[in-house]
Each structure stands twice: as C-alpha cells, then as structure tokens.
Design a protein around this motif. Sequence first.
Motif, PDB file in Angstrom:
ATOM      1  N   ASP A 172       0.829  -1.186   0.000  1.00 32.07           N
ATOM      2  CA  ASP A 172       0.000   0.000   0.000  1.00 32.07           C
ATOM      3  C   ASP A 172       0.872   1.248   0.000  1.00 32.07           C
ATOM      4  OD1 ASP A 172      -1.363   2.173   1.782  1.00 32.07           O
ATOM      5  OD2 ASP A 172      -2.967   0.943   0.938  1.00 32.07           O
ATOM      6  N   HIS A 173       0.525   2.234  -0.838  1.00 32.84           N
ATOM      7  CA  HIS A 173       1.409   3.400  -0.960  1.00 32.84           C
ATOM      8  C   HIS A 173       1.388   4.277   0.287  1.00 32.84           C
ATOM      9  CE1 HIS A 173      -2.505   4.877  -2.436  1.00 32.84           C
ATOM     10  NE2 HIS A 173      -2.132   6.019  -1.911  1.00 32.84           N
ATOM     11  N   VAL A 174       0.262   4.263   1.009  1.00 36.40           N
ATOM     12  CA  VAL A 174       0.189   5.081   2.230  1.00 36.40           C
ATOM     13  C   VAL A 174       1.093   4.472   3.308  1.00 36.40           C
ATOM     14  CG1 VAL A 174      -1.324   5.909   4.074  1.00 36.40           C
ATOM     15  CG2 VAL A 174      -2.120   5.919   1.702  1.00 36.40           C
TER      16      VAL A 174
ATOM     17  N   ALA B   1       3.516   2.439   2.774  1.00 35.58           N
ATOM     18  CA  ALA B   1       4.901   2.505   2.293  1.00 35.58           C
ATOM     19  C   ALA B   1       5.516   3.867   2.614  1.00 35.58           C
ATOM     20  CB  ALA B   1       4.945   2.255   0.793  1.00 35.58           C
TER      21      ALA B   1
END
Lengths: 208, 85
Positions: free
Chosen positions: B9-11, B13
């Motif tokens: 997940d980019h958040v 990460a």
Amino acid sequence: MTLSRSAGSRVMTVMDREDERPLVARLRAGETGAFDDVYDAYRSRVFAFLLRMSQSRTVAEDLIDEVWLRLVRHASSLRPDTRMGPWLFTVARNLYWTYRRDWLVEEAFAPDLLTLWPSPPAWPSPFDLAAAGELERRVEMALSTLPPQYREVLLLVAREGLTPTDAAAVCAITPEALRQRLARARAALAQKLEETPAVATLKRGYAT
Amino acid sequence: MTFDDNLNDHVLAAVANLRTHDVSQRHTDRLRRRCHVVLLAEPGRNLAVDRKHRAPVGRVIGQVLGGAWCLAYLVEIILRAAAAL
C-alpha cells in the motif's frame, strides 16, 4: 543480523529469532557486549517510535532512558526465548501511555499550573520539517494529527516491520483487533493526506 | 485488506520510508555507561536477594539462643530457690 528495505514494501528483521537466543543468554549473564549489540540495533528505532508517539524530543529522551534501564534491571529475569524487538517496543509503548495518562490527569486537574511550566518544544519542529523532503514532511504532519492508537499501529507495523501478531502483543490486543485498527488507521492517514495535494506525489513516489 | 496488501500500500509505504531518528551521541554514550553500571551491579543485587532468603535461618538461630538463655536463667532461679529452702 539483517536489515533490509526495498522501495514500495519493506520487511525489516533487525535480529533473527535464532540470533537472539544466544544474545538473550549473554544478556541474562550480564555481558555488557550483549547489551551493546541490542542497544546499537534498536536504540534509534525505539527512540523514533517514542518521538513520533510523544511528539516531543524532550519526553522521548526521558522515556528512552527508562526503556534501556528497565532492560538492564530485568536482564537476569528475561525468558530465554525473549524477542528483543517486541519486548522493547512493549516497554516503550507502556511508558508512553503511562506518561500520557499522567499528563492528561495533570492537565485536567491543574490547568493553571501547567501554564506556568514551560511546555516542551513540539515535534516535528520547524528544523525537522526543513530537513525532511516534501513528501516526508506531509506524511509526518498527517501522522502527527492522528490519534495515538492509530499512530502506534501504523508505526509498529509499517515503520518498524513488526508482524501483526507481534504488534498485537505489543499493543495488548488480539491480532484481529490489530488488523481492524490498522485498516482504520490507514484510512484515516489516507484521508489526512487527501486533504493536501500530497496523495498524487505519494502514488508517484511509492506505487510499484 | 491482508498484511501483504498493507506492505504494498502506498500510504503505508510512505510511513515505512520515514526517516529514523536518534538521540545525540553524548546522550547515547552517557546512557550506555549508565546501563553498563546497572548491568554489572546485577550479581550484587542477586547476592542481596540470597541474603534475604537466608534471613529466616538467622532468625531461627537467634530465637534458639534466646530460648536457651531464658531456660538457663529459669533453671538457675529454681536451683537457687531450692537451695534457699
């Protein structure tokens, strides 16, 4: 001892379970070299966790002292299968919540006295923010506005790489409760980031 | 959402890639020395605990000696009283 970090996802194992057993045995025997190994491996991680939880460098420095002093005071009574990461983060978290509870009681019962006491400098300070990149600055600011219950699960799982089971043990909740709290914390952080134009940068920066 | 999804997940990460922080070198060294002192003092504290465990034996010996002295005193009084009669 391994430490790995990859873009997008990250699995961090400061010490493998098998490496830790002899280390714990040496620590129980009172070897200062064993203490140094644990101290060097975990000091900055535990301090960063306390700093982001307390949002005060002064408070985090006080609490980190107590974490390590507790380790050496209880070194001889550590269980042979003790895992240092979860143990240290559990102590750090408990110390933070005790500090927070005391602070809230003081604020509730003696608000006038607190105004006489110089409040510790806030974190992240303008200096810290200036040192961070644009993306990091936004994430730090968004993270600092989340409730501490959300902040701690995000930090333990995402930042420190604890497994959900270990993080649940640190937070004294069930793994299922941790998964739910992590999902809510992630959604809350995403919403905070949506309020700024950072999310597009985030997707560009970290999407694989 | 699974744990593997979380890692991708980019958040999350973004949280994972936050920089680490540390106390000052002076603070680090001072705390290390302080912890070494406490760690090395640990066997001394164990001795103190052992002494505490041994304390009941000392108390028993003291009580036995005190009892013997009282008994001897009582016998002496009885003997003198008997001699006076």
